[in-house]
Every structure is written in structure tokens, then in C-alpha cells.
Scaffold this active site. Structure first.
Site, mmCIF file in Angstrom:
data_model
loop_
_atom_site.group_PDB
_atom_site.id
_atom_site.type_symbol
_atom_site.label_atom_id
_atom_site.label_comp_id
_atom_site.label_asym_id
_atom_site.label_seq_id
_atom_site.Cartn_x
_atom_site.Cartn_y
_atom_site.Cartn_z
ATOM 1 N N ALA A 228 47.805 28.712 45.091
ATOM 2 C CA ALA A 228 47.267 29.448 43.939
ATOM 3 C C ALA A 228 46.473 28.480 43.053
ATOM 4 C CB ALA A 228 48.398 30.098 43.145
ATOM 5 N N THR B 47 37.289 25.914 38.624
ATOM 6 C CA THR B 47 36.084 25.364 39.267
ATOM 7 C C THR B 47 34.855 25.967 38.598
ATOM 8 O OG1 THR B 47 35.976 27.183 40.845
ATOM 9 C CG2 THR B 47 37.245 25.235 41.528
ATOM 10 N N ALA C 290 40.831 25.464 26.045
ATOM 11 C CA ALA C 290 40.880 24.102 26.591
ATOM 12 C C ALA C 290 39.617 23.744 27.375
ATOM 13 C CB ALA C 290 42.115 23.955 27.481
ATOM 14 N N ARG C 291 38.942 24.750 27.957
ATOM 15 C CA ARG C 291 37.737 24.445 28.760
ATOM 16 C C ARG C 291 36.654 23.724 27.953
ATOM 17 N NH1 ARG C 291 38.359 29.986 32.322
ATOM 18 N NH2 ARG C 291 39.692 29.029 33.907
ATOM 19 N N GLU D 268 40.530 22.827 35.544
ATOM 20 C CA GLU D 268 40.520 23.883 34.498
ATOM 21 C C GLU D 268 39.567 25.026 34.871
ATOM 22 O OE1 GLU D 268 41.075 22.927 30.421
ATOM 23 O OE2 GLU D 268 41.969 20.995 30.929
ATOM 24 N N ARG E 293 16.689 -4.880 33.654
ATOM 25 C CA ARG E 293 16.427 -5.138 35.068
ATOM 26 C C ARG E 293 14.921 -5.272 35.316
ATOM 27 N NH1 ARG E 293 17.785 -7.124 39.946
ATOM 28 N NH2 ARG E 293 17.300 -5.732 41.682
HETATM 29 N N1 CAA Z 1 42.185 36.225 27.637
HETATM 30 C C1 CAA Z 1 43.171 37.165 27.608
HETATM 31 N N2 CAA Z 1 43.504 37.921 28.677
HETATM 32 C C2 CAA Z 1 42.785 37.743 29.812
HETATM 33 C C3 CAA Z 1 41.747 36.794 29.913
HETATM 34 C C4 CAA Z 1 41.450 36.024 28.760
HETATM 35 N N3 CAA Z 1 40.485 35.108 28.782
HETATM 36 N N4 CAA Z 1 41.228 36.825 31.162
HETATM 37 C C5 CAA Z 1 41.913 37.779 31.830
HETATM 38 N N5 CAA Z 1 42.857 38.302 31.009
HETATM 39 C C6 CAA Z 1 43.784 39.395 31.335
HETATM 40 C C7 CAA Z 1 42.987 40.639 31.728
HETATM 41 O O1 CAA Z 1 42.644 41.392 30.598
HETATM 42 C C8 CAA Z 1 43.951 41.334 32.632
HETATM 43 O O2 CAA Z 1 44.914 42.003 31.845
HETATM 44 P P1 CAA Z 1 45.373 43.527 32.177
HETATM 45 O O3 CAA Z 1 46.003 43.452 33.549
HETATM 46 O O4 CAA Z 1 46.342 43.836 31.101
HETATM 47 O O5 CAA Z 1 44.122 44.333 32.171
HETATM 48 C C9 CAA Z 1 44.675 40.199 33.351
HETATM 49 O O6 CAA Z 1 44.534 39.053 32.494
HETATM 50 C C10 CAA Z 1 44.097 39.890 34.716
HETATM 51 O O7 CAA Z 1 42.721 39.581 34.538
HETATM 52 P P2 CAA Z 1 41.706 39.471 35.758
HETATM 53 O O8 CAA Z 1 41.809 40.717 36.608
HETATM 54 O O9 CAA Z 1 40.368 39.118 35.210
HETATM 55 O O10 CAA Z 1 42.324 38.255 36.579
HETATM 56 P P3 CAA Z 1 41.913 37.640 37.983
HETATM 57 O O11 CAA Z 1 43.122 37.600 38.819
HETATM 58 O O12 CAA Z 1 40.702 38.332 38.501
HETATM 59 O O13 CAA Z 1 41.594 36.112 37.597
HETATM 60 C C11 CAA Z 1 40.271 34.234 36.861
HETATM 61 C C12 CAA Z 1 40.642 35.727 36.696
HETATM 62 C C13 CAA Z 1 39.258 33.993 35.740
HETATM 63 C C14 CAA Z 1 39.655 33.937 38.184
HETATM 64 C C15 CAA Z 1 41.545 33.366 36.638
HETATM 65 O O14 CAA Z 1 42.462 33.498 37.718
HETATM 66 C C16 CAA Z 1 41.195 31.905 36.463
HETATM 67 O O15 CAA Z 1 40.825 31.471 35.367
HETATM 68 N N6 CAA Z 1 41.311 31.078 37.549
HETATM 69 C C17 CAA Z 1 41.170 29.643 37.451
HETATM 70 C C18 CAA Z 1 42.480 29.035 37.034
HETATM 71 C C19 CAA Z 1 42.325 27.680 36.409
HETATM 72 O O16 CAA Z 1 41.465 27.468 35.561
HETATM 73 N N7 CAA Z 1 43.218 26.764 36.786
HETATM 74 C C20 CAA Z 1 43.215 25.451 36.257
HETATM 75 C C21 CAA Z 1 44.597 25.064 35.838
HETATM 76 S S1 CAA Z 1 44.746 23.626 34.821
HETATM 77 C C22 CAA Z 1 44.167 22.315 35.715
HETATM 78 O O17 CAA Z 1 43.061 22.342 36.149
HETATM 79 C C23 CAA Z 1 45.014 21.115 35.952
HETATM 80 C C24 CAA Z 1 45.159 20.198 34.826
HETATM 81 O O18 CAA Z 1 46.265 19.739 34.589
HETATM 82 C C25 CAA Z 1 43.991 19.718 34.026
#
Ligand code: CAA
Length: 406
Positions: A129, A366, A242-243, A364, A268
Site C-alpha cells: 500500500a 509520487t 505536509a506536501r 509523500e 572553472r
Molecule cells: N482531505 C480530506 N479528506 C479527503 C482528502 C483530503 N485531502 N482526500 C480524500 N479524502 C477523503 C474523500 O473525501 C473520501 O471520503 P468519503 O469516502 O467520505 O467520500 C475518502 O477520503 C477517500 O478519498 P478518495 O476516493 O479520493 O481516495 P483514493 O483511495 O482514491 O486515494 C489518493 C486518493 C490521493 C491517491 C491517496 O491514496 C494518496 O494521497 N496516496 C498517496 C499516499 C502518500 O502520499 N503516501 C506517502 C506517505 S508518507 C511518506 O512518504 C514517507 C515519509 O515518512 C516521508
């Protein structure tokens, strides 16, 4: 006051710049090579009050906002991208508590983070995931005394040195909308361990690890906000805030690489003159600098909007992350090109910028995920562009239901 930055923003930026010059740049190569965490830099950041910049005053921070946080990341990343993220990841880890924690959770944890007594990390991603964060499998089940967590987390930055973790786990597998909840896990909780420390291409001075939860027992009051089912929303709201920090890291890396490339171009000599005198090098420097400025002001705009409480920040935060981190990659690559053969060698600091920049396009979310977030918002906003509808043939309007576009 500048047109874009307040006195308060400048105060924190200058403090960070001082630390970057004094403590970070001199040690960047050493800790990159050793792949070790620079504790003395963390102490300097804590002493200067920088670890509480984004935390509200009532919880021990200075409440200087996301923009000040971004400026600190930018300054640190000009000197070392790893130190930039080592700082920024504390904002990522603590935003879930700021946004969704109970009053007791905020009072207990935030002052510890703000003072630098404890570092914090963010446990969302798993082996299966990554971009599809909602499909995570780590499970938390209710017990008599609290919660039992089983599963694992991947790519946890700050893991192993942090003592507090915001962890996302499934509490209601049957639910579509309330499947995930957030928890606060602490080092020393029974059943919680670090299983792998990654060996990385860049950002080598900050650890990235795997977390393991094997019947990990935590007390009841560690459920974030005291409510289940809010986890995914809190994770997304956190990433929106955070982005811009990663975007600030991108701007810092790009500016840092450009500065080194410009100094090199002045010094250089080839064909009897400084290479900065050649139009091809000048063109590269000009393009690099224009891209850095464009990225910088987009990041400031995104952060300022967040600080002002703007309604929909997802699109702007994603745009800032996309543009600034793509800029970091292209500018650092061009900087290596300007350094020529020397740029490819570890004798010079420039190749590290390119290695550190790469991860900013990945973590955070891709940059493909950022494009997804941006496009979904554009399509949603387009539903309100009623004034354009009369210019479309009716059969097209009938064929497509805009609500079907996800
Ligand atoms: N704010 C509030 N709620 C939100 C939201 C937001 N920005 N975005 C989505 N939601 C809510 C939606 O409203 C929806 O709610 P309901 O079911 O009540 O309608 C629910 O969340 C699901 O939304 P989506 O259908 O849009 O979700 P999705 O499964 O299609 O995923 C995605 C969307 C943008 C792809 C998301 O999965 C995502 O951001 N993926 C990337 C994850 C990420 O950034 N991971 C990095 C982790 S940290 C890291 O990198 C490591 C580190 O330590 C630095």
C-alpha cells in the site's frame, strides 16, 4: 516584511539559515557517507526553537505556520536535503495530532515535539500500500484494555530515532468509508519494533525503516481523537499540509545546487575563459534560476493559503509539491552537468543534490499521485463552469455525466 514574507516568516528563515551555514553544510558529506543521523544538528534546531515552528502556542510551539515551516526546510535543504527532511518529517508526524488529536493527546505529545525532547514519525505506507494508501492492511483490534495492532509499515522516515509514531491501521474491514483509524504508538510499546533500516540512494543522514507490530498492545487513549474511522481523512488532511514541506525541500535543493553551479561557472576555466562566459552555460543557469523562482513562489502561495485557512488546499499543495520537486530534480541534474566530470565525483558536493532530489519526486505521494489529486480537483471545479455549457453541443452534454469522473 517582503511582499511575500512577514517579519515572523523572515525571523524563522534567518534562524534556519544561520544553522544551515554553521552546523549543516560542514557536516553534510560526512553524514551522507556514514548514513548516520546528525544529532548535533537536531540539538541546534531544538535550541533555536525550530522544532515547534508549526505547532500552536498553547502546545509549546511558536504557531508560525506552514509557510515558516517551509522556509526552514528550504534553508536546511540548501545545505543538505537529508537534514531538510529530518526536520520536516516531524511536521508530517505531528499534523495528525494537531488536526485530530484529543485535547489530552495534544497537551501530552505536542510540547515534547516542539521542544525537541522527542522526535515523531508517520506510519502510513506499507509494502502493498504505497500510492494506494487506502488499501493498507495493518490491523488494530479492540481489546479489554485498549488496542492490539498487527502488521507492518514501510518507508517510515525518522523511524528508530523517533519515540512517537502516528500509525494508521484498519479497525473496520467491512466499512467502505470508515475502514481506517489512527493511533499513537511509542517506542517501548510491547510488540512494536524496527525490523529493517534501509540503505538509500539519497537523504542518507535520516533513517528510513520498516516498522513491525506483532500483537502490539497500546492503551485505549492512544486512539487518535478517541474516535475510529477518521484515519484516512486525517492522513489526507495531514498530507495536504505536509506536501508543501517537501516542496520547500525541493526549492532548497534546487537553490543550493544552482548556487554551487554558479560559483563553479565563475571559477572553472576552459578554452581560456571562465565557463560562465559561454552562452550555453548562461542559458542553463538562467533557466535553472527562473524555474527555482517559479517553484519558490508557488510553494509560498500554497503555504500561505493553508495558513489563512483556505477551503480547498489539496490542489495547490499538490501543485507546489509537483513543480518544486520536479524543479529540484532538473536543476540538480543540470548543476551536475555544469560541473562536468567533477560533478559526477564525490569530491564535490553537487552529486549529492541530485541523489537527494530524486526522493522528493517519490515520497509523500509520487508526482503521479500529485497529478491525480490536481486533475481530480480540476474536473470537480469544472462542474461549476456553467457559463461554458452553452458552447457545447447538447448530445455531448447528454453522453457524459460529470459526476462519473472520479
Ligand atoms: N482531505 C480530506 N479528506 C479527503 C482528502 C483530503 N485531502 N482526500 C480524500 N479524502 C477523503 C474523500 O473525501 C473520501 O471520503 P468519503 O469516502 O467520505 O467520500 C475518502 O477520503 C477517500 O478519498 P478518495 O476516493 O479520493 O481516495 P483514493 O483511495 O482514491 O486515494 C489518493 C486518493 C490521493 C491517491 C491517496 O491514496 C494518496 O494521497 N496516496 C498517496 C499516499 C502518500 O502520499 N503516501 C506517502 C506517505 S508518507 C511518506 O512518504 C514517507 C515519509 O515518512 C516521508
Amino acid at each position: 516584511m517582503t511582499p511575500f514574507l512577514s517579519e515572523e516568516n523572515l525571523f524563522w528563515r534567518d534562524k534556519a539559515r544561520e544553522i544551515a551555514d554553521k552546523f549543516v553544510r560542514p557536516i553534510a558529506a560526512k553524514y551522507d557517507q556514514a548514513q548516520e543521523y546528525p544529532w548535533e544538528v537536531k540539538e541546534a534546531l531544538a535550541e533555536a526553537g525550530l522544532l515547534g515552528v508549526w505547532i500552536p502556542k498553547e502546545y509549546g510551539g511558536s504557531e508560525a505556520g506552514v509557510l515558516s515551516m517551509c522556509l526552514v526546510v528550504e534553508e536546511l535543504s540548501k545545505a543538505c536535503g537529508a537534514v531538510g527532511v529530518a526536520f520536516a518529517v516531524n511536521a508530517l508526524g505531528s499534523f495528525p495530532i494537531i488536526l485530530g488529536g484529543t485535547e489530552e493527546q495534544k497537551r501530552h505529545y505536542l510540547p515534547l515535539i516542539a521542544s525537541g525532547q522527542k522526535l515523531i514519525a508517520f506510519g502510513l505506507s506499507e509494502k502493498f500500500a504505497g500510492s494506494d494508501a487506502g488499501s493498507l492492511r495493518t490491523r488494530a483490534e479492540k481489546t479489554e484494555k485498549g488496542w492490539r495492532i498487527n502488521g507492518e509499515k514501510k518507508w517510515t522516515t525518522n523511524g528508530g530515532i523517533a519515540e512517537v509514531y502516528s500509525v494508521f491501521a484498519v479497525t473496520d474491514p467491512e466499512s467502505q468509508r470508515a475502514r481506517i483509524s489512527a493511533f499513537i504508538v511509542e517506542t517501548g510499546d510491547p510488540g512494536f519494533s524496527i525490523t529493517k533500516i534501509e540503505d538509500k540512494m539519497g537523504i542518507r543522514a535520516v533513517p528510513v525503516v520498516e516498522l513491525d507490530f506483532e500483537n502490539c498492545e497500546i492503551p485505549e487513549d492512544r486512539l487518535l481523537g478517541g474516535k475510529t474511522g477518521q484515519g484516512f481523512k486525517h492522513a489526507m488532511m495531514t498530507l495536504d499540509r505536509a506536501r508543501p514541506g517537501v516542496a520547500g525541500q525541493g526549492v532548497g535543493l534546487a537553490q543550493g545546487a544552482l548556487d554551487y553551479a554558479a560559483v563553479y561557472a565563475n571559477r572553472r576555466k576552459q578554452f581560456g575563459q571562465a565557463i560562465g562566459g559561454f552562452q550555453m552555460i548562461q542559458g542553463m543557469l538562467a533557466d535553472m534560476s527562473a524555474r527555482v523562482e517559479a517553484a519558490r513562489y508557488l510553494v509560498y502561495a500554497a503555504a500561505r493559503n493553508i495558513d489563512m485557512g483556505a477551503a480547498n488546499i489539496s490542489k495547490l499543495a499538490a501543485q507546489a509539491k509537483l513543480i518544486a520537486t520536479d524543479t529540484a530534480m532538473s536543476v540538480s541534474t543540470d548543476a551536475v552537468q555544469i560541473f562536468g566530470g567533477y560533478g559526477y565525483m564525490k569530491d564535490y558536493p553537487i552529486e549529492k543534490f541530485m541523489r537527494d532530489a530524486k526522493i522528493t519526486q517519490i515520497y509523500e505521494g509520487t508526482n503521479q499521485v500529485q497529478r491525480m489529486v490536481i486533475a481530480r480537483n480540476i474536473l470537480k471545479e469544472a462542474r461549476d463552469l456553467k457559463q461554458l455549457e452553452e458552447y457545447f453541443p447538447t448530445e455531448i452534454q447528454r453522453d457524459v455525466d460529470p459526476a462519473d469522473v472520479r
